[in-house]
Design a protein around this motif. Structure first.
Motif, PDB file in Angstrom:
ATOM      1  N   GLY A 389       0.818  -1.226   0.000  1.00  0.00           N
ATOM      2  CA  GLY A 389       0.000   0.000   0.000  1.00  0.00           C
ATOM      3  C   GLY A 389       0.840   1.259   0.000  1.00  0.00           C
ATOM      4  N   ARG A 390       0.310   2.325   0.585  1.00  0.00           N
ATOM      5  CA  ARG A 390       0.943   3.643   0.531  1.00  0.00           C
ATOM      6  C   ARG A 390       1.005   4.254   1.925  1.00  0.00           C
ATOM      7  NH1 ARG A 390       1.328   5.572  -4.663  1.00  0.00           N
ATOM      8  NH2 ARG A 390       0.191   4.417  -6.261  1.00  0.00           N
ATOM      9  N   THR A 391       1.694   5.415   2.001  1.00  0.00           N
ATOM     10  CA  THR A 391       1.836   6.080   3.298  1.00  0.00           C
ATOM     11  C   THR A 391       1.432   7.556   3.199  1.00  0.00           C
ATOM     12  OG1 THR A 391       4.137   6.605   2.725  1.00  0.00           O
ATOM     13  CG2 THR A 391       3.756   4.585   4.012  1.00  0.00           C
ATOM     14  N   THR A 392       0.930   8.080   4.304  1.00  0.00           N
ATOM     15  CA  THR A 392       0.716   9.530   4.445  1.00  0.00           C
ATOM     16  C   THR A 392       1.404   9.956   5.735  1.00  0.00           C
ATOM     17  OG1 THR A 392      -1.400   9.128   5.571  1.00  0.00           O
ATOM     18  CG2 THR A 392      -1.491   9.576   3.181  1.00  0.00           C
ATOM     19  N   VAL A 393       1.641  11.277   5.850  1.00  0.00           N
ATOM     20  CA  VAL A 393       2.495  11.769   6.936  1.00  0.00           C
ATOM     21  C   VAL A 393       1.818  12.930   7.639  1.00  0.00           C
ATOM     22  CG1 VAL A 393       4.721  12.885   7.450  1.00  0.00           C
ATOM     23  CG2 VAL A 393       4.572  11.158   5.642  1.00  0.00           C
ATOM     24  N   LYS A 394       1.966  12.977   8.951  1.00  0.00           N
ATOM     25  CA  LYS A 394       1.532  14.150   9.714  1.00  0.00           C
ATOM     26  C   LYS A 394       2.550  14.367  10.846  1.00  0.00           C
ATOM     27  CE  LYS A 394      -2.904  14.527  10.379  1.00  0.00           C
ATOM     28  NZ  LYS A 394      -4.268  14.328  10.937  1.00  0.00           N
ATOM     29  N   GLY A 395       3.490  15.299  10.638  1.00  0.00           N
ATOM     30  CA  GLY A 395       4.523  15.525  11.653  1.00  0.00           C
ATOM     31  C   GLY A 395       5.350  14.275  11.858  1.00  0.00           C
ATOM     32  N   SER A 396       5.379  13.768  13.085  1.00  0.00           N
ATOM     33  CA  SER A 396       6.175  12.564  13.388  1.00  0.00           C
ATOM     34  C   SER A 396       5.335  11.301  13.352  1.00  0.00           C
ATOM     35  CB  SER A 396       6.816  12.714  14.775  1.00  0.00           C
ATOM     36  OG  SER A 396       7.673  13.833  14.799  1.00  0.00           O
ATOM     37  N   THR A 397       4.148  11.425  12.766  1.00  0.00           N
ATOM     38  CA  THR A 397       3.280  10.243  12.632  1.00  0.00           C
ATOM     39  C   THR A 397       3.251   9.786  11.186  1.00  0.00           C
ATOM     40  OG1 THR A 397       1.900  11.044  14.448  1.00  0.00           O
ATOM     41  CG2 THR A 397       0.954   9.344  13.014  1.00  0.00           C
ATOM     42  N   LEU A 398       3.473   8.503  11.002  1.00  0.00           N
ATOM     43  CA  LEU A 398       3.438   7.919   9.659  1.00  0.00           C
ATOM     44  C   LEU A 398       2.260   6.953   9.603  1.00  0.00           C
ATOM     45  CD1 LEU A 398       4.983   7.662   6.919  1.00  0.00           C
ATOM     46  CD2 LEU A 398       6.175   5.702   7.926  1.00  0.00           C
ATOM     47  N   TYR A 399       1.389   7.162   8.610  1.00  0.00           N
ATOM     48  CA  TYR A 399       0.217   6.293   8.464  1.00  0.00           C
ATOM     49  C   TYR A 399       0.492   5.290   7.355  1.00  0.00           C
ATOM     50  CZ  TYR A 399      -2.019   9.999  11.184  1.00  0.00           C
ATOM     51  OH  TYR A 399      -2.323  10.908  12.167  1.00  0.00           O
ATOM     52  N   LEU A 400       0.419   4.024   7.695  1.00  0.00           N
ATOM     53  CA  LEU A 400       0.580   2.976   6.684  1.00  0.00           C
ATOM     54  C   LEU A 400      -0.808   2.577   6.209  1.00  0.00           C
ATOM     55  CD1 LEU A 400       3.190   0.655   8.506  1.00  0.00           C
ATOM     56  CD2 LEU A 400       3.549   2.888   7.417  1.00  0.00           C
ATOM     57  N   HIS A 401      -1.096   2.824   4.948  1.00  0.00           N
ATOM     58  CA  HIS A 401      -2.399   2.454   4.365  1.00  0.00           C
ATOM     59  C   HIS A 401      -2.214   1.092   3.697  1.00  0.00           C
ATOM     60  CE1 HIS A 401      -4.447   6.421   4.826  1.00  0.00           C
ATOM     61  NE2 HIS A 401      -3.196   6.848   4.862  1.00  0.00           N
ATOM     62  N   VAL A 402      -2.702   0.078   4.400  1.00  0.00           N
ATOM     63  CA  VAL A 402      -2.482  -1.289   3.930  1.00  0.00           C
ATOM     64  C   VAL A 402      -3.675  -1.741   3.094  1.00  0.00           C
ATOM     65  CG1 VAL A 402      -1.927  -3.653   4.601  1.00  0.00           C
ATOM     66  CG2 VAL A 402      -1.141  -1.732   6.019  1.00  0.00           C
ATOM     67  N   THR A 453     -11.003  -4.405   4.720  1.00  0.00           N
ATOM     68  CA  THR A 453     -10.416  -5.026   3.525  1.00  0.00           C
ATOM     69  C   THR A 453     -10.115  -4.015   2.433  1.00  0.00           C
ATOM     70  OG1 THR A 453     -12.638  -5.470   2.754  1.00  0.00           O
ATOM     71  CG2 THR A 453     -11.521  -7.254   3.947  1.00  0.00           C
ATOM     72  N   ARG A 454     -10.647  -2.791   2.522  1.00  0.00           N
ATOM     73  CA  ARG A 454     -10.301  -1.788   1.513  1.00  0.00           C
ATOM     74  C   ARG A 454      -8.983  -1.137   1.887  1.00  0.00           C
ATOM     75  NH1 ARG A 454     -15.844  -0.292   1.790  1.00  0.00           N
ATOM     76  NH2 ARG A 454     -15.216   0.195   3.916  1.00  0.00           N
ATOM     77  N   ASP A 455      -8.845  -0.722   3.117  1.00  0.00           N
ATOM     78  CA  ASP A 455      -7.629  -0.026   3.554  1.00  0.00           C
ATOM     79  C   ASP A 455      -7.622  -0.032   5.075  1.00  0.00           C
ATOM     80  OD1 ASP A 455      -6.439   3.463   3.366  1.00  0.00           O
ATOM     81  OD2 ASP A 455      -5.562   1.655   4.228  1.00  0.00           O
ATOM     82  N   THR A 456      -6.695  -0.798   5.655  1.00  0.00           N
ATOM     83  CA  THR A 456      -6.515  -0.795   7.107  1.00  0.00           C
ATOM     84  C   THR A 456      -5.319   0.096   7.418  1.00  0.00           C
ATOM     85  OG1 THR A 456      -7.448  -2.985   7.496  1.00  0.00           O
ATOM     86  CG2 THR A 456      -5.861  -2.182   9.110  1.00  0.00           C
ATOM     87  N   VAL A 457      -5.522   1.080   8.281  1.00  0.00           N
ATOM     88  CA  VAL A 457      -4.471   2.071   8.556  1.00  0.00           C
ATOM     89  C   VAL A 457      -3.730   1.709   9.840  1.00  0.00           C
ATOM     90  CG1 VAL A 457      -3.952   4.504   8.937  1.00  0.00           C
ATOM     91  CG2 VAL A 457      -5.824   3.845   7.406  1.00  0.00           C
ATOM     92  N   ILE A 458      -2.405   1.641   9.730  1.00  0.00           N
ATOM     93  CA  ILE A 458      -1.541   1.410  10.877  1.00  0.00           C
ATOM     94  C   ILE A 458      -0.801   2.706  11.167  1.00  0.00           C
ATOM     95  CG2 ILE A 458       0.538   0.169  11.668  1.00  0.00           C
ATOM     96  CD1 ILE A 458      -0.439  -2.175   9.887  1.00  0.00           C
ATOM     97  N   VAL A 459      -0.743   3.073  12.437  1.00  0.00           N
ATOM     98  CA  VAL A 459      -0.099   4.330  12.832  1.00  0.00           C
ATOM     99  C   VAL A 459       1.277   4.015  13.422  1.00  0.00           C
ATOM    100  CG1 VAL A 459      -0.321   6.392  14.276  1.00  0.00           C
ATOM    101  CG2 VAL A 459      -2.377   5.264  13.366  1.00  0.00           C
TER     102      VAL A 459
END
Ligand code: JFZ
Length: 609
Positions: A389-402, A453-459
């Motif tokens: 998947g892909r990633t998005t960013v907010k400051g020191s937080t990285l979101y893994l879009h699985v 199942t569409r996109d599970t986000v891990i922080v």
């Protein structure tokens, strides 16, 4: 695999350290220069993502909401919605926009006007549309005030050809939508086709009713387009933005429209299409082409307008609806590349929204209700796309879009040199996920089953903004290296941007501190011919660029190519890599200029023997 007890990875960026010295020489090709270079072995060049200068905006305060909100609703609605893709039994071709039916089928103004008289959206409910946008997680709304057919979907005093004076409806839907947006906390905005007008004898585009040779375009601008824009900027409250379309014929005309907007509502944003695609950006942000998507992240504010099926205006024939999963993945991809998603609905003539649109948007809204933290207020990620998947960013937080769940329950993240303090599912912060490191990868162990199942986000809670190793460009055995915006690392004012003619370039650089670099993994030692491809108007002929590898530099003049979007390829010299290894190649202006150095498209290094 050892659990990851919160040890911190060495997170100090490793400076470039020459660990061995070999001659890398640019062989004289075009200009005398000093030939001495050092093979720089790059242990690790860590780049601080958070410190990469943000997109150059015209006005950061004005842009703040746009950069935060990310997701808007586009609405195409007008007399064409009643035709629904068919006129006198003739259907518009598949995959053509239903709002273009008047032009596609050369419907005479007289007949189209007659049909517009009957427009009567008795089921129109502004709150229903606005609440649909809000439930979907959309933060702004852009509705067609006047499309190319010239019909005003608001009460215009400039022309009687409007929904209040011309139809039995007698209500002003833009006023009702503006009020509903106010109630719902959604930013109200209008689309206005400021140049194309198939109804007005002096408007652009109708050559089936009117003789182009007899048109007075300036009359159209002064007597309809500008006065109607003035009405919209005066009578419908603060507008988030004006979405112009099919840009103005000259930069002068485009500037007049921008001045008009800012004279009445200085905070109102202007999209890129105020100017034509043959002009430099005249608005606050770039619009991709319809349904457009850049291959890589951009460093200038941008938005992509996209349809839910394949037409903007309603067509009874078009049932090719995007699924919620496709919409969610596109939203994540757009945001991960630094853009905004303007997603369209095409309501029917009676004012109801097609049920498939509602179903998809409601499902997207359910995902957004649990995951919007990973979208709103995030910035582009320079981490590449991963198999999962892909990633998005907010400051020191990285979101893994699985998007696809790993069978071995392990998410692998390469290229990140941060310390990871903790990891959790966005929807369940109390459930910490085990994190380990292995061979420079961060490994996150995830539950057996995929929560969404569409996109599970891990922080990932990082020790600081993501610090990303640059991508090393490998060479093709025959053609060598192709270096462009996708693998470039920019600094200063050098920006990766849409070139407004369908491609992408690097520009906005004017001084030596505005650099563009690539990191090469040279597998075949030997001589390479360097070619550079760029565009540069004649006024920029005084510019010179410097190309460096290690401590060696090559300086060349910028040669005019005609106009700012007309690209040409030039020889830039040759280079000898005495041995395989890792090299940093840098390109920058030779000195400070009052203009951009060039619109850079690509560099190629082709093996000579
Ligand atoms: C324009 C309109 O013509 C269309 O009806 C719709 O409103 C859309 C949002 O905008 O269509 C375009 C404009 C630009 C491109 C393609 C379609 N483009 O640059 O490729």
């Amino acid at each position: 695999m050892r659990p990851y007890p919160l040890i911190r990875l060495l997170c100090e960026p490793s400076p470039i350290r020459p660990t061995s010295f070999d001659n890398v020489a640019f062989i004289v090709h075009s200009r005398p220069f000093i030939a001495a270079a050092i093979l720089t072995t790059l242990s690790s060049i860590a780049l601080t993502l958070g410190q990469t200068p943000g997109p150059a905006a015209t006005n950061p305060d004005r842009m703040a909401w746009f950069r935060h909100d990310k997701f808007g609703m586009f609405i195409h609605w007008g007399p064409y919605s009643a035709l629904a893709g068919e006129w006198n039994g003739q259907q518009i071709p598949p995959h053509t926009e239903a709002e273009w039916i008047m032009q596609r089928l050369n419907i005479p103004v007289k007949e189209y006007r007659e049909r517009a008289h009957q427009f009567n959206p008795t089921n129109f409910n502004a709150d229903a549309w606005v609440n649909l946008a809000k439930a979907t997680g959309m933060k702004y709304l852009v509705v067609t005030a006047k499309h190319h057919d010239g019909f005003a979907m608001y009460h215009s005093k400039v022309s009687e050809y409007n929904i209040v004076d011309w139809t039995p409806f007698k209500r002003d839907p833009l006023k009702e939508l503006s009020d509903a947006c106010q109630r719902a906390g959604i930013r109200f905005s209008v689309y206005y086709s400021h140049r194309e007008d198939w109804d007005d004898p002096n408007g652009f585009g109708n050559n089936w009713d009117y003789d182009p040779a007899k048109k007075d375009f300036s009359q159209y601008l002064e007597n309809k387009s500008k006065p109607q824009l003035r009405e919209l900027l005066t009578n419908y409250g603060p507008l988030g933005l004006v979405w112009f379309d099919r840009g103005m014929d000259t930069p002068k005309h485009a500037a007049e429209f921008a001045d008009l907007v800012h004279s009445l509502q200085p905070q109102c944003l202007i999209n890129g299409r105020i100017g034509s695609y043959k002009q430099e950006l005249m608005g606050d942000y770039q619009d991709m082409t319809d349904n457009g998507m850049p291959s890589g992240g951009l460093e200038e504010d941008w938005e992509t307008p996209q349809t839910l099926n394949t037409t903007w205006g309603y067509s009874k024939f078009d049932q090719e609806w995007k699924t919620p999963g496709v919409v969610i993945h596109r939203l994540v991809e757009i945001v991960s590349k630094g853009g905004n998603y303007l997603l369209n609905i095409g309501p029917m003539a009676d004012g109801t929204v097609p049920q498939p649109s509602i179903a998809t948007l409601n499902e997207v809204g359910r995902w957004m209700s649990r995951n919007s933290e990973s979208i709103y207020g995030t910035t582009a990620s320079t981490l590449r796309e991963f198999p999962w998947g892909r990633t998005t960013v907010k400051g020191s937080t990285l979101y893994l879009h699985v998007f696809s769940w790993p069978a071995d329950r392990t998410i692998r993240l390469s290229g990140l040199t941060n310390g990871v303090n903790s990891a959790h599912l966005l929807v369940d912060p109390s459930h910490k996920l085990p994190v380990a490191s292995q061979d420079g990868n961060i490994l996150v162990t995830v539950p057996v089953s995929m929560p969404d199942t569409r996109d599970t986000v891990i922080v990932l809670d990082l020790d600081r903004p993501p610090v990303v190793d640059p991508v090393f460009v490998t060479q093709d055995s025959d053609t060598g290296f192709e270096l462009n915006y996708l693998t470039a690392v920019t600094s200063g004012n050098a920006k990766k941007r849409f070139n407004r003619d369908g491609g992408f370039h690097i520009a906005k650089w004017t001084a030596p501190e505005d650099t563009v670099s690539w990191f090469l993994s040279v597998s075949s030692a030997g001589k390479y011919a360097i070619k550079i491809r760029y565009a540069a108007p004649k006024e920029w002929k005084d510019g010179q660029y410097i190309l460096t590898v290690g401590s060696h530099e090559l300086k060349n003049p910028v040669k005019p190519t005609g106009d700012w979007y007309q690209y040409a390829t030039f020889d830039a010299g040759t280079i000898l890599f005495p041995k395989a290894g890792q090299y940093k190649l840098e390109l920058k202006p030779a000195e400070k200029y009052s203009h951009y150095l060039m619109y850079f498209e690509s560099l190629t290094l082709e093996p000579l023997e």
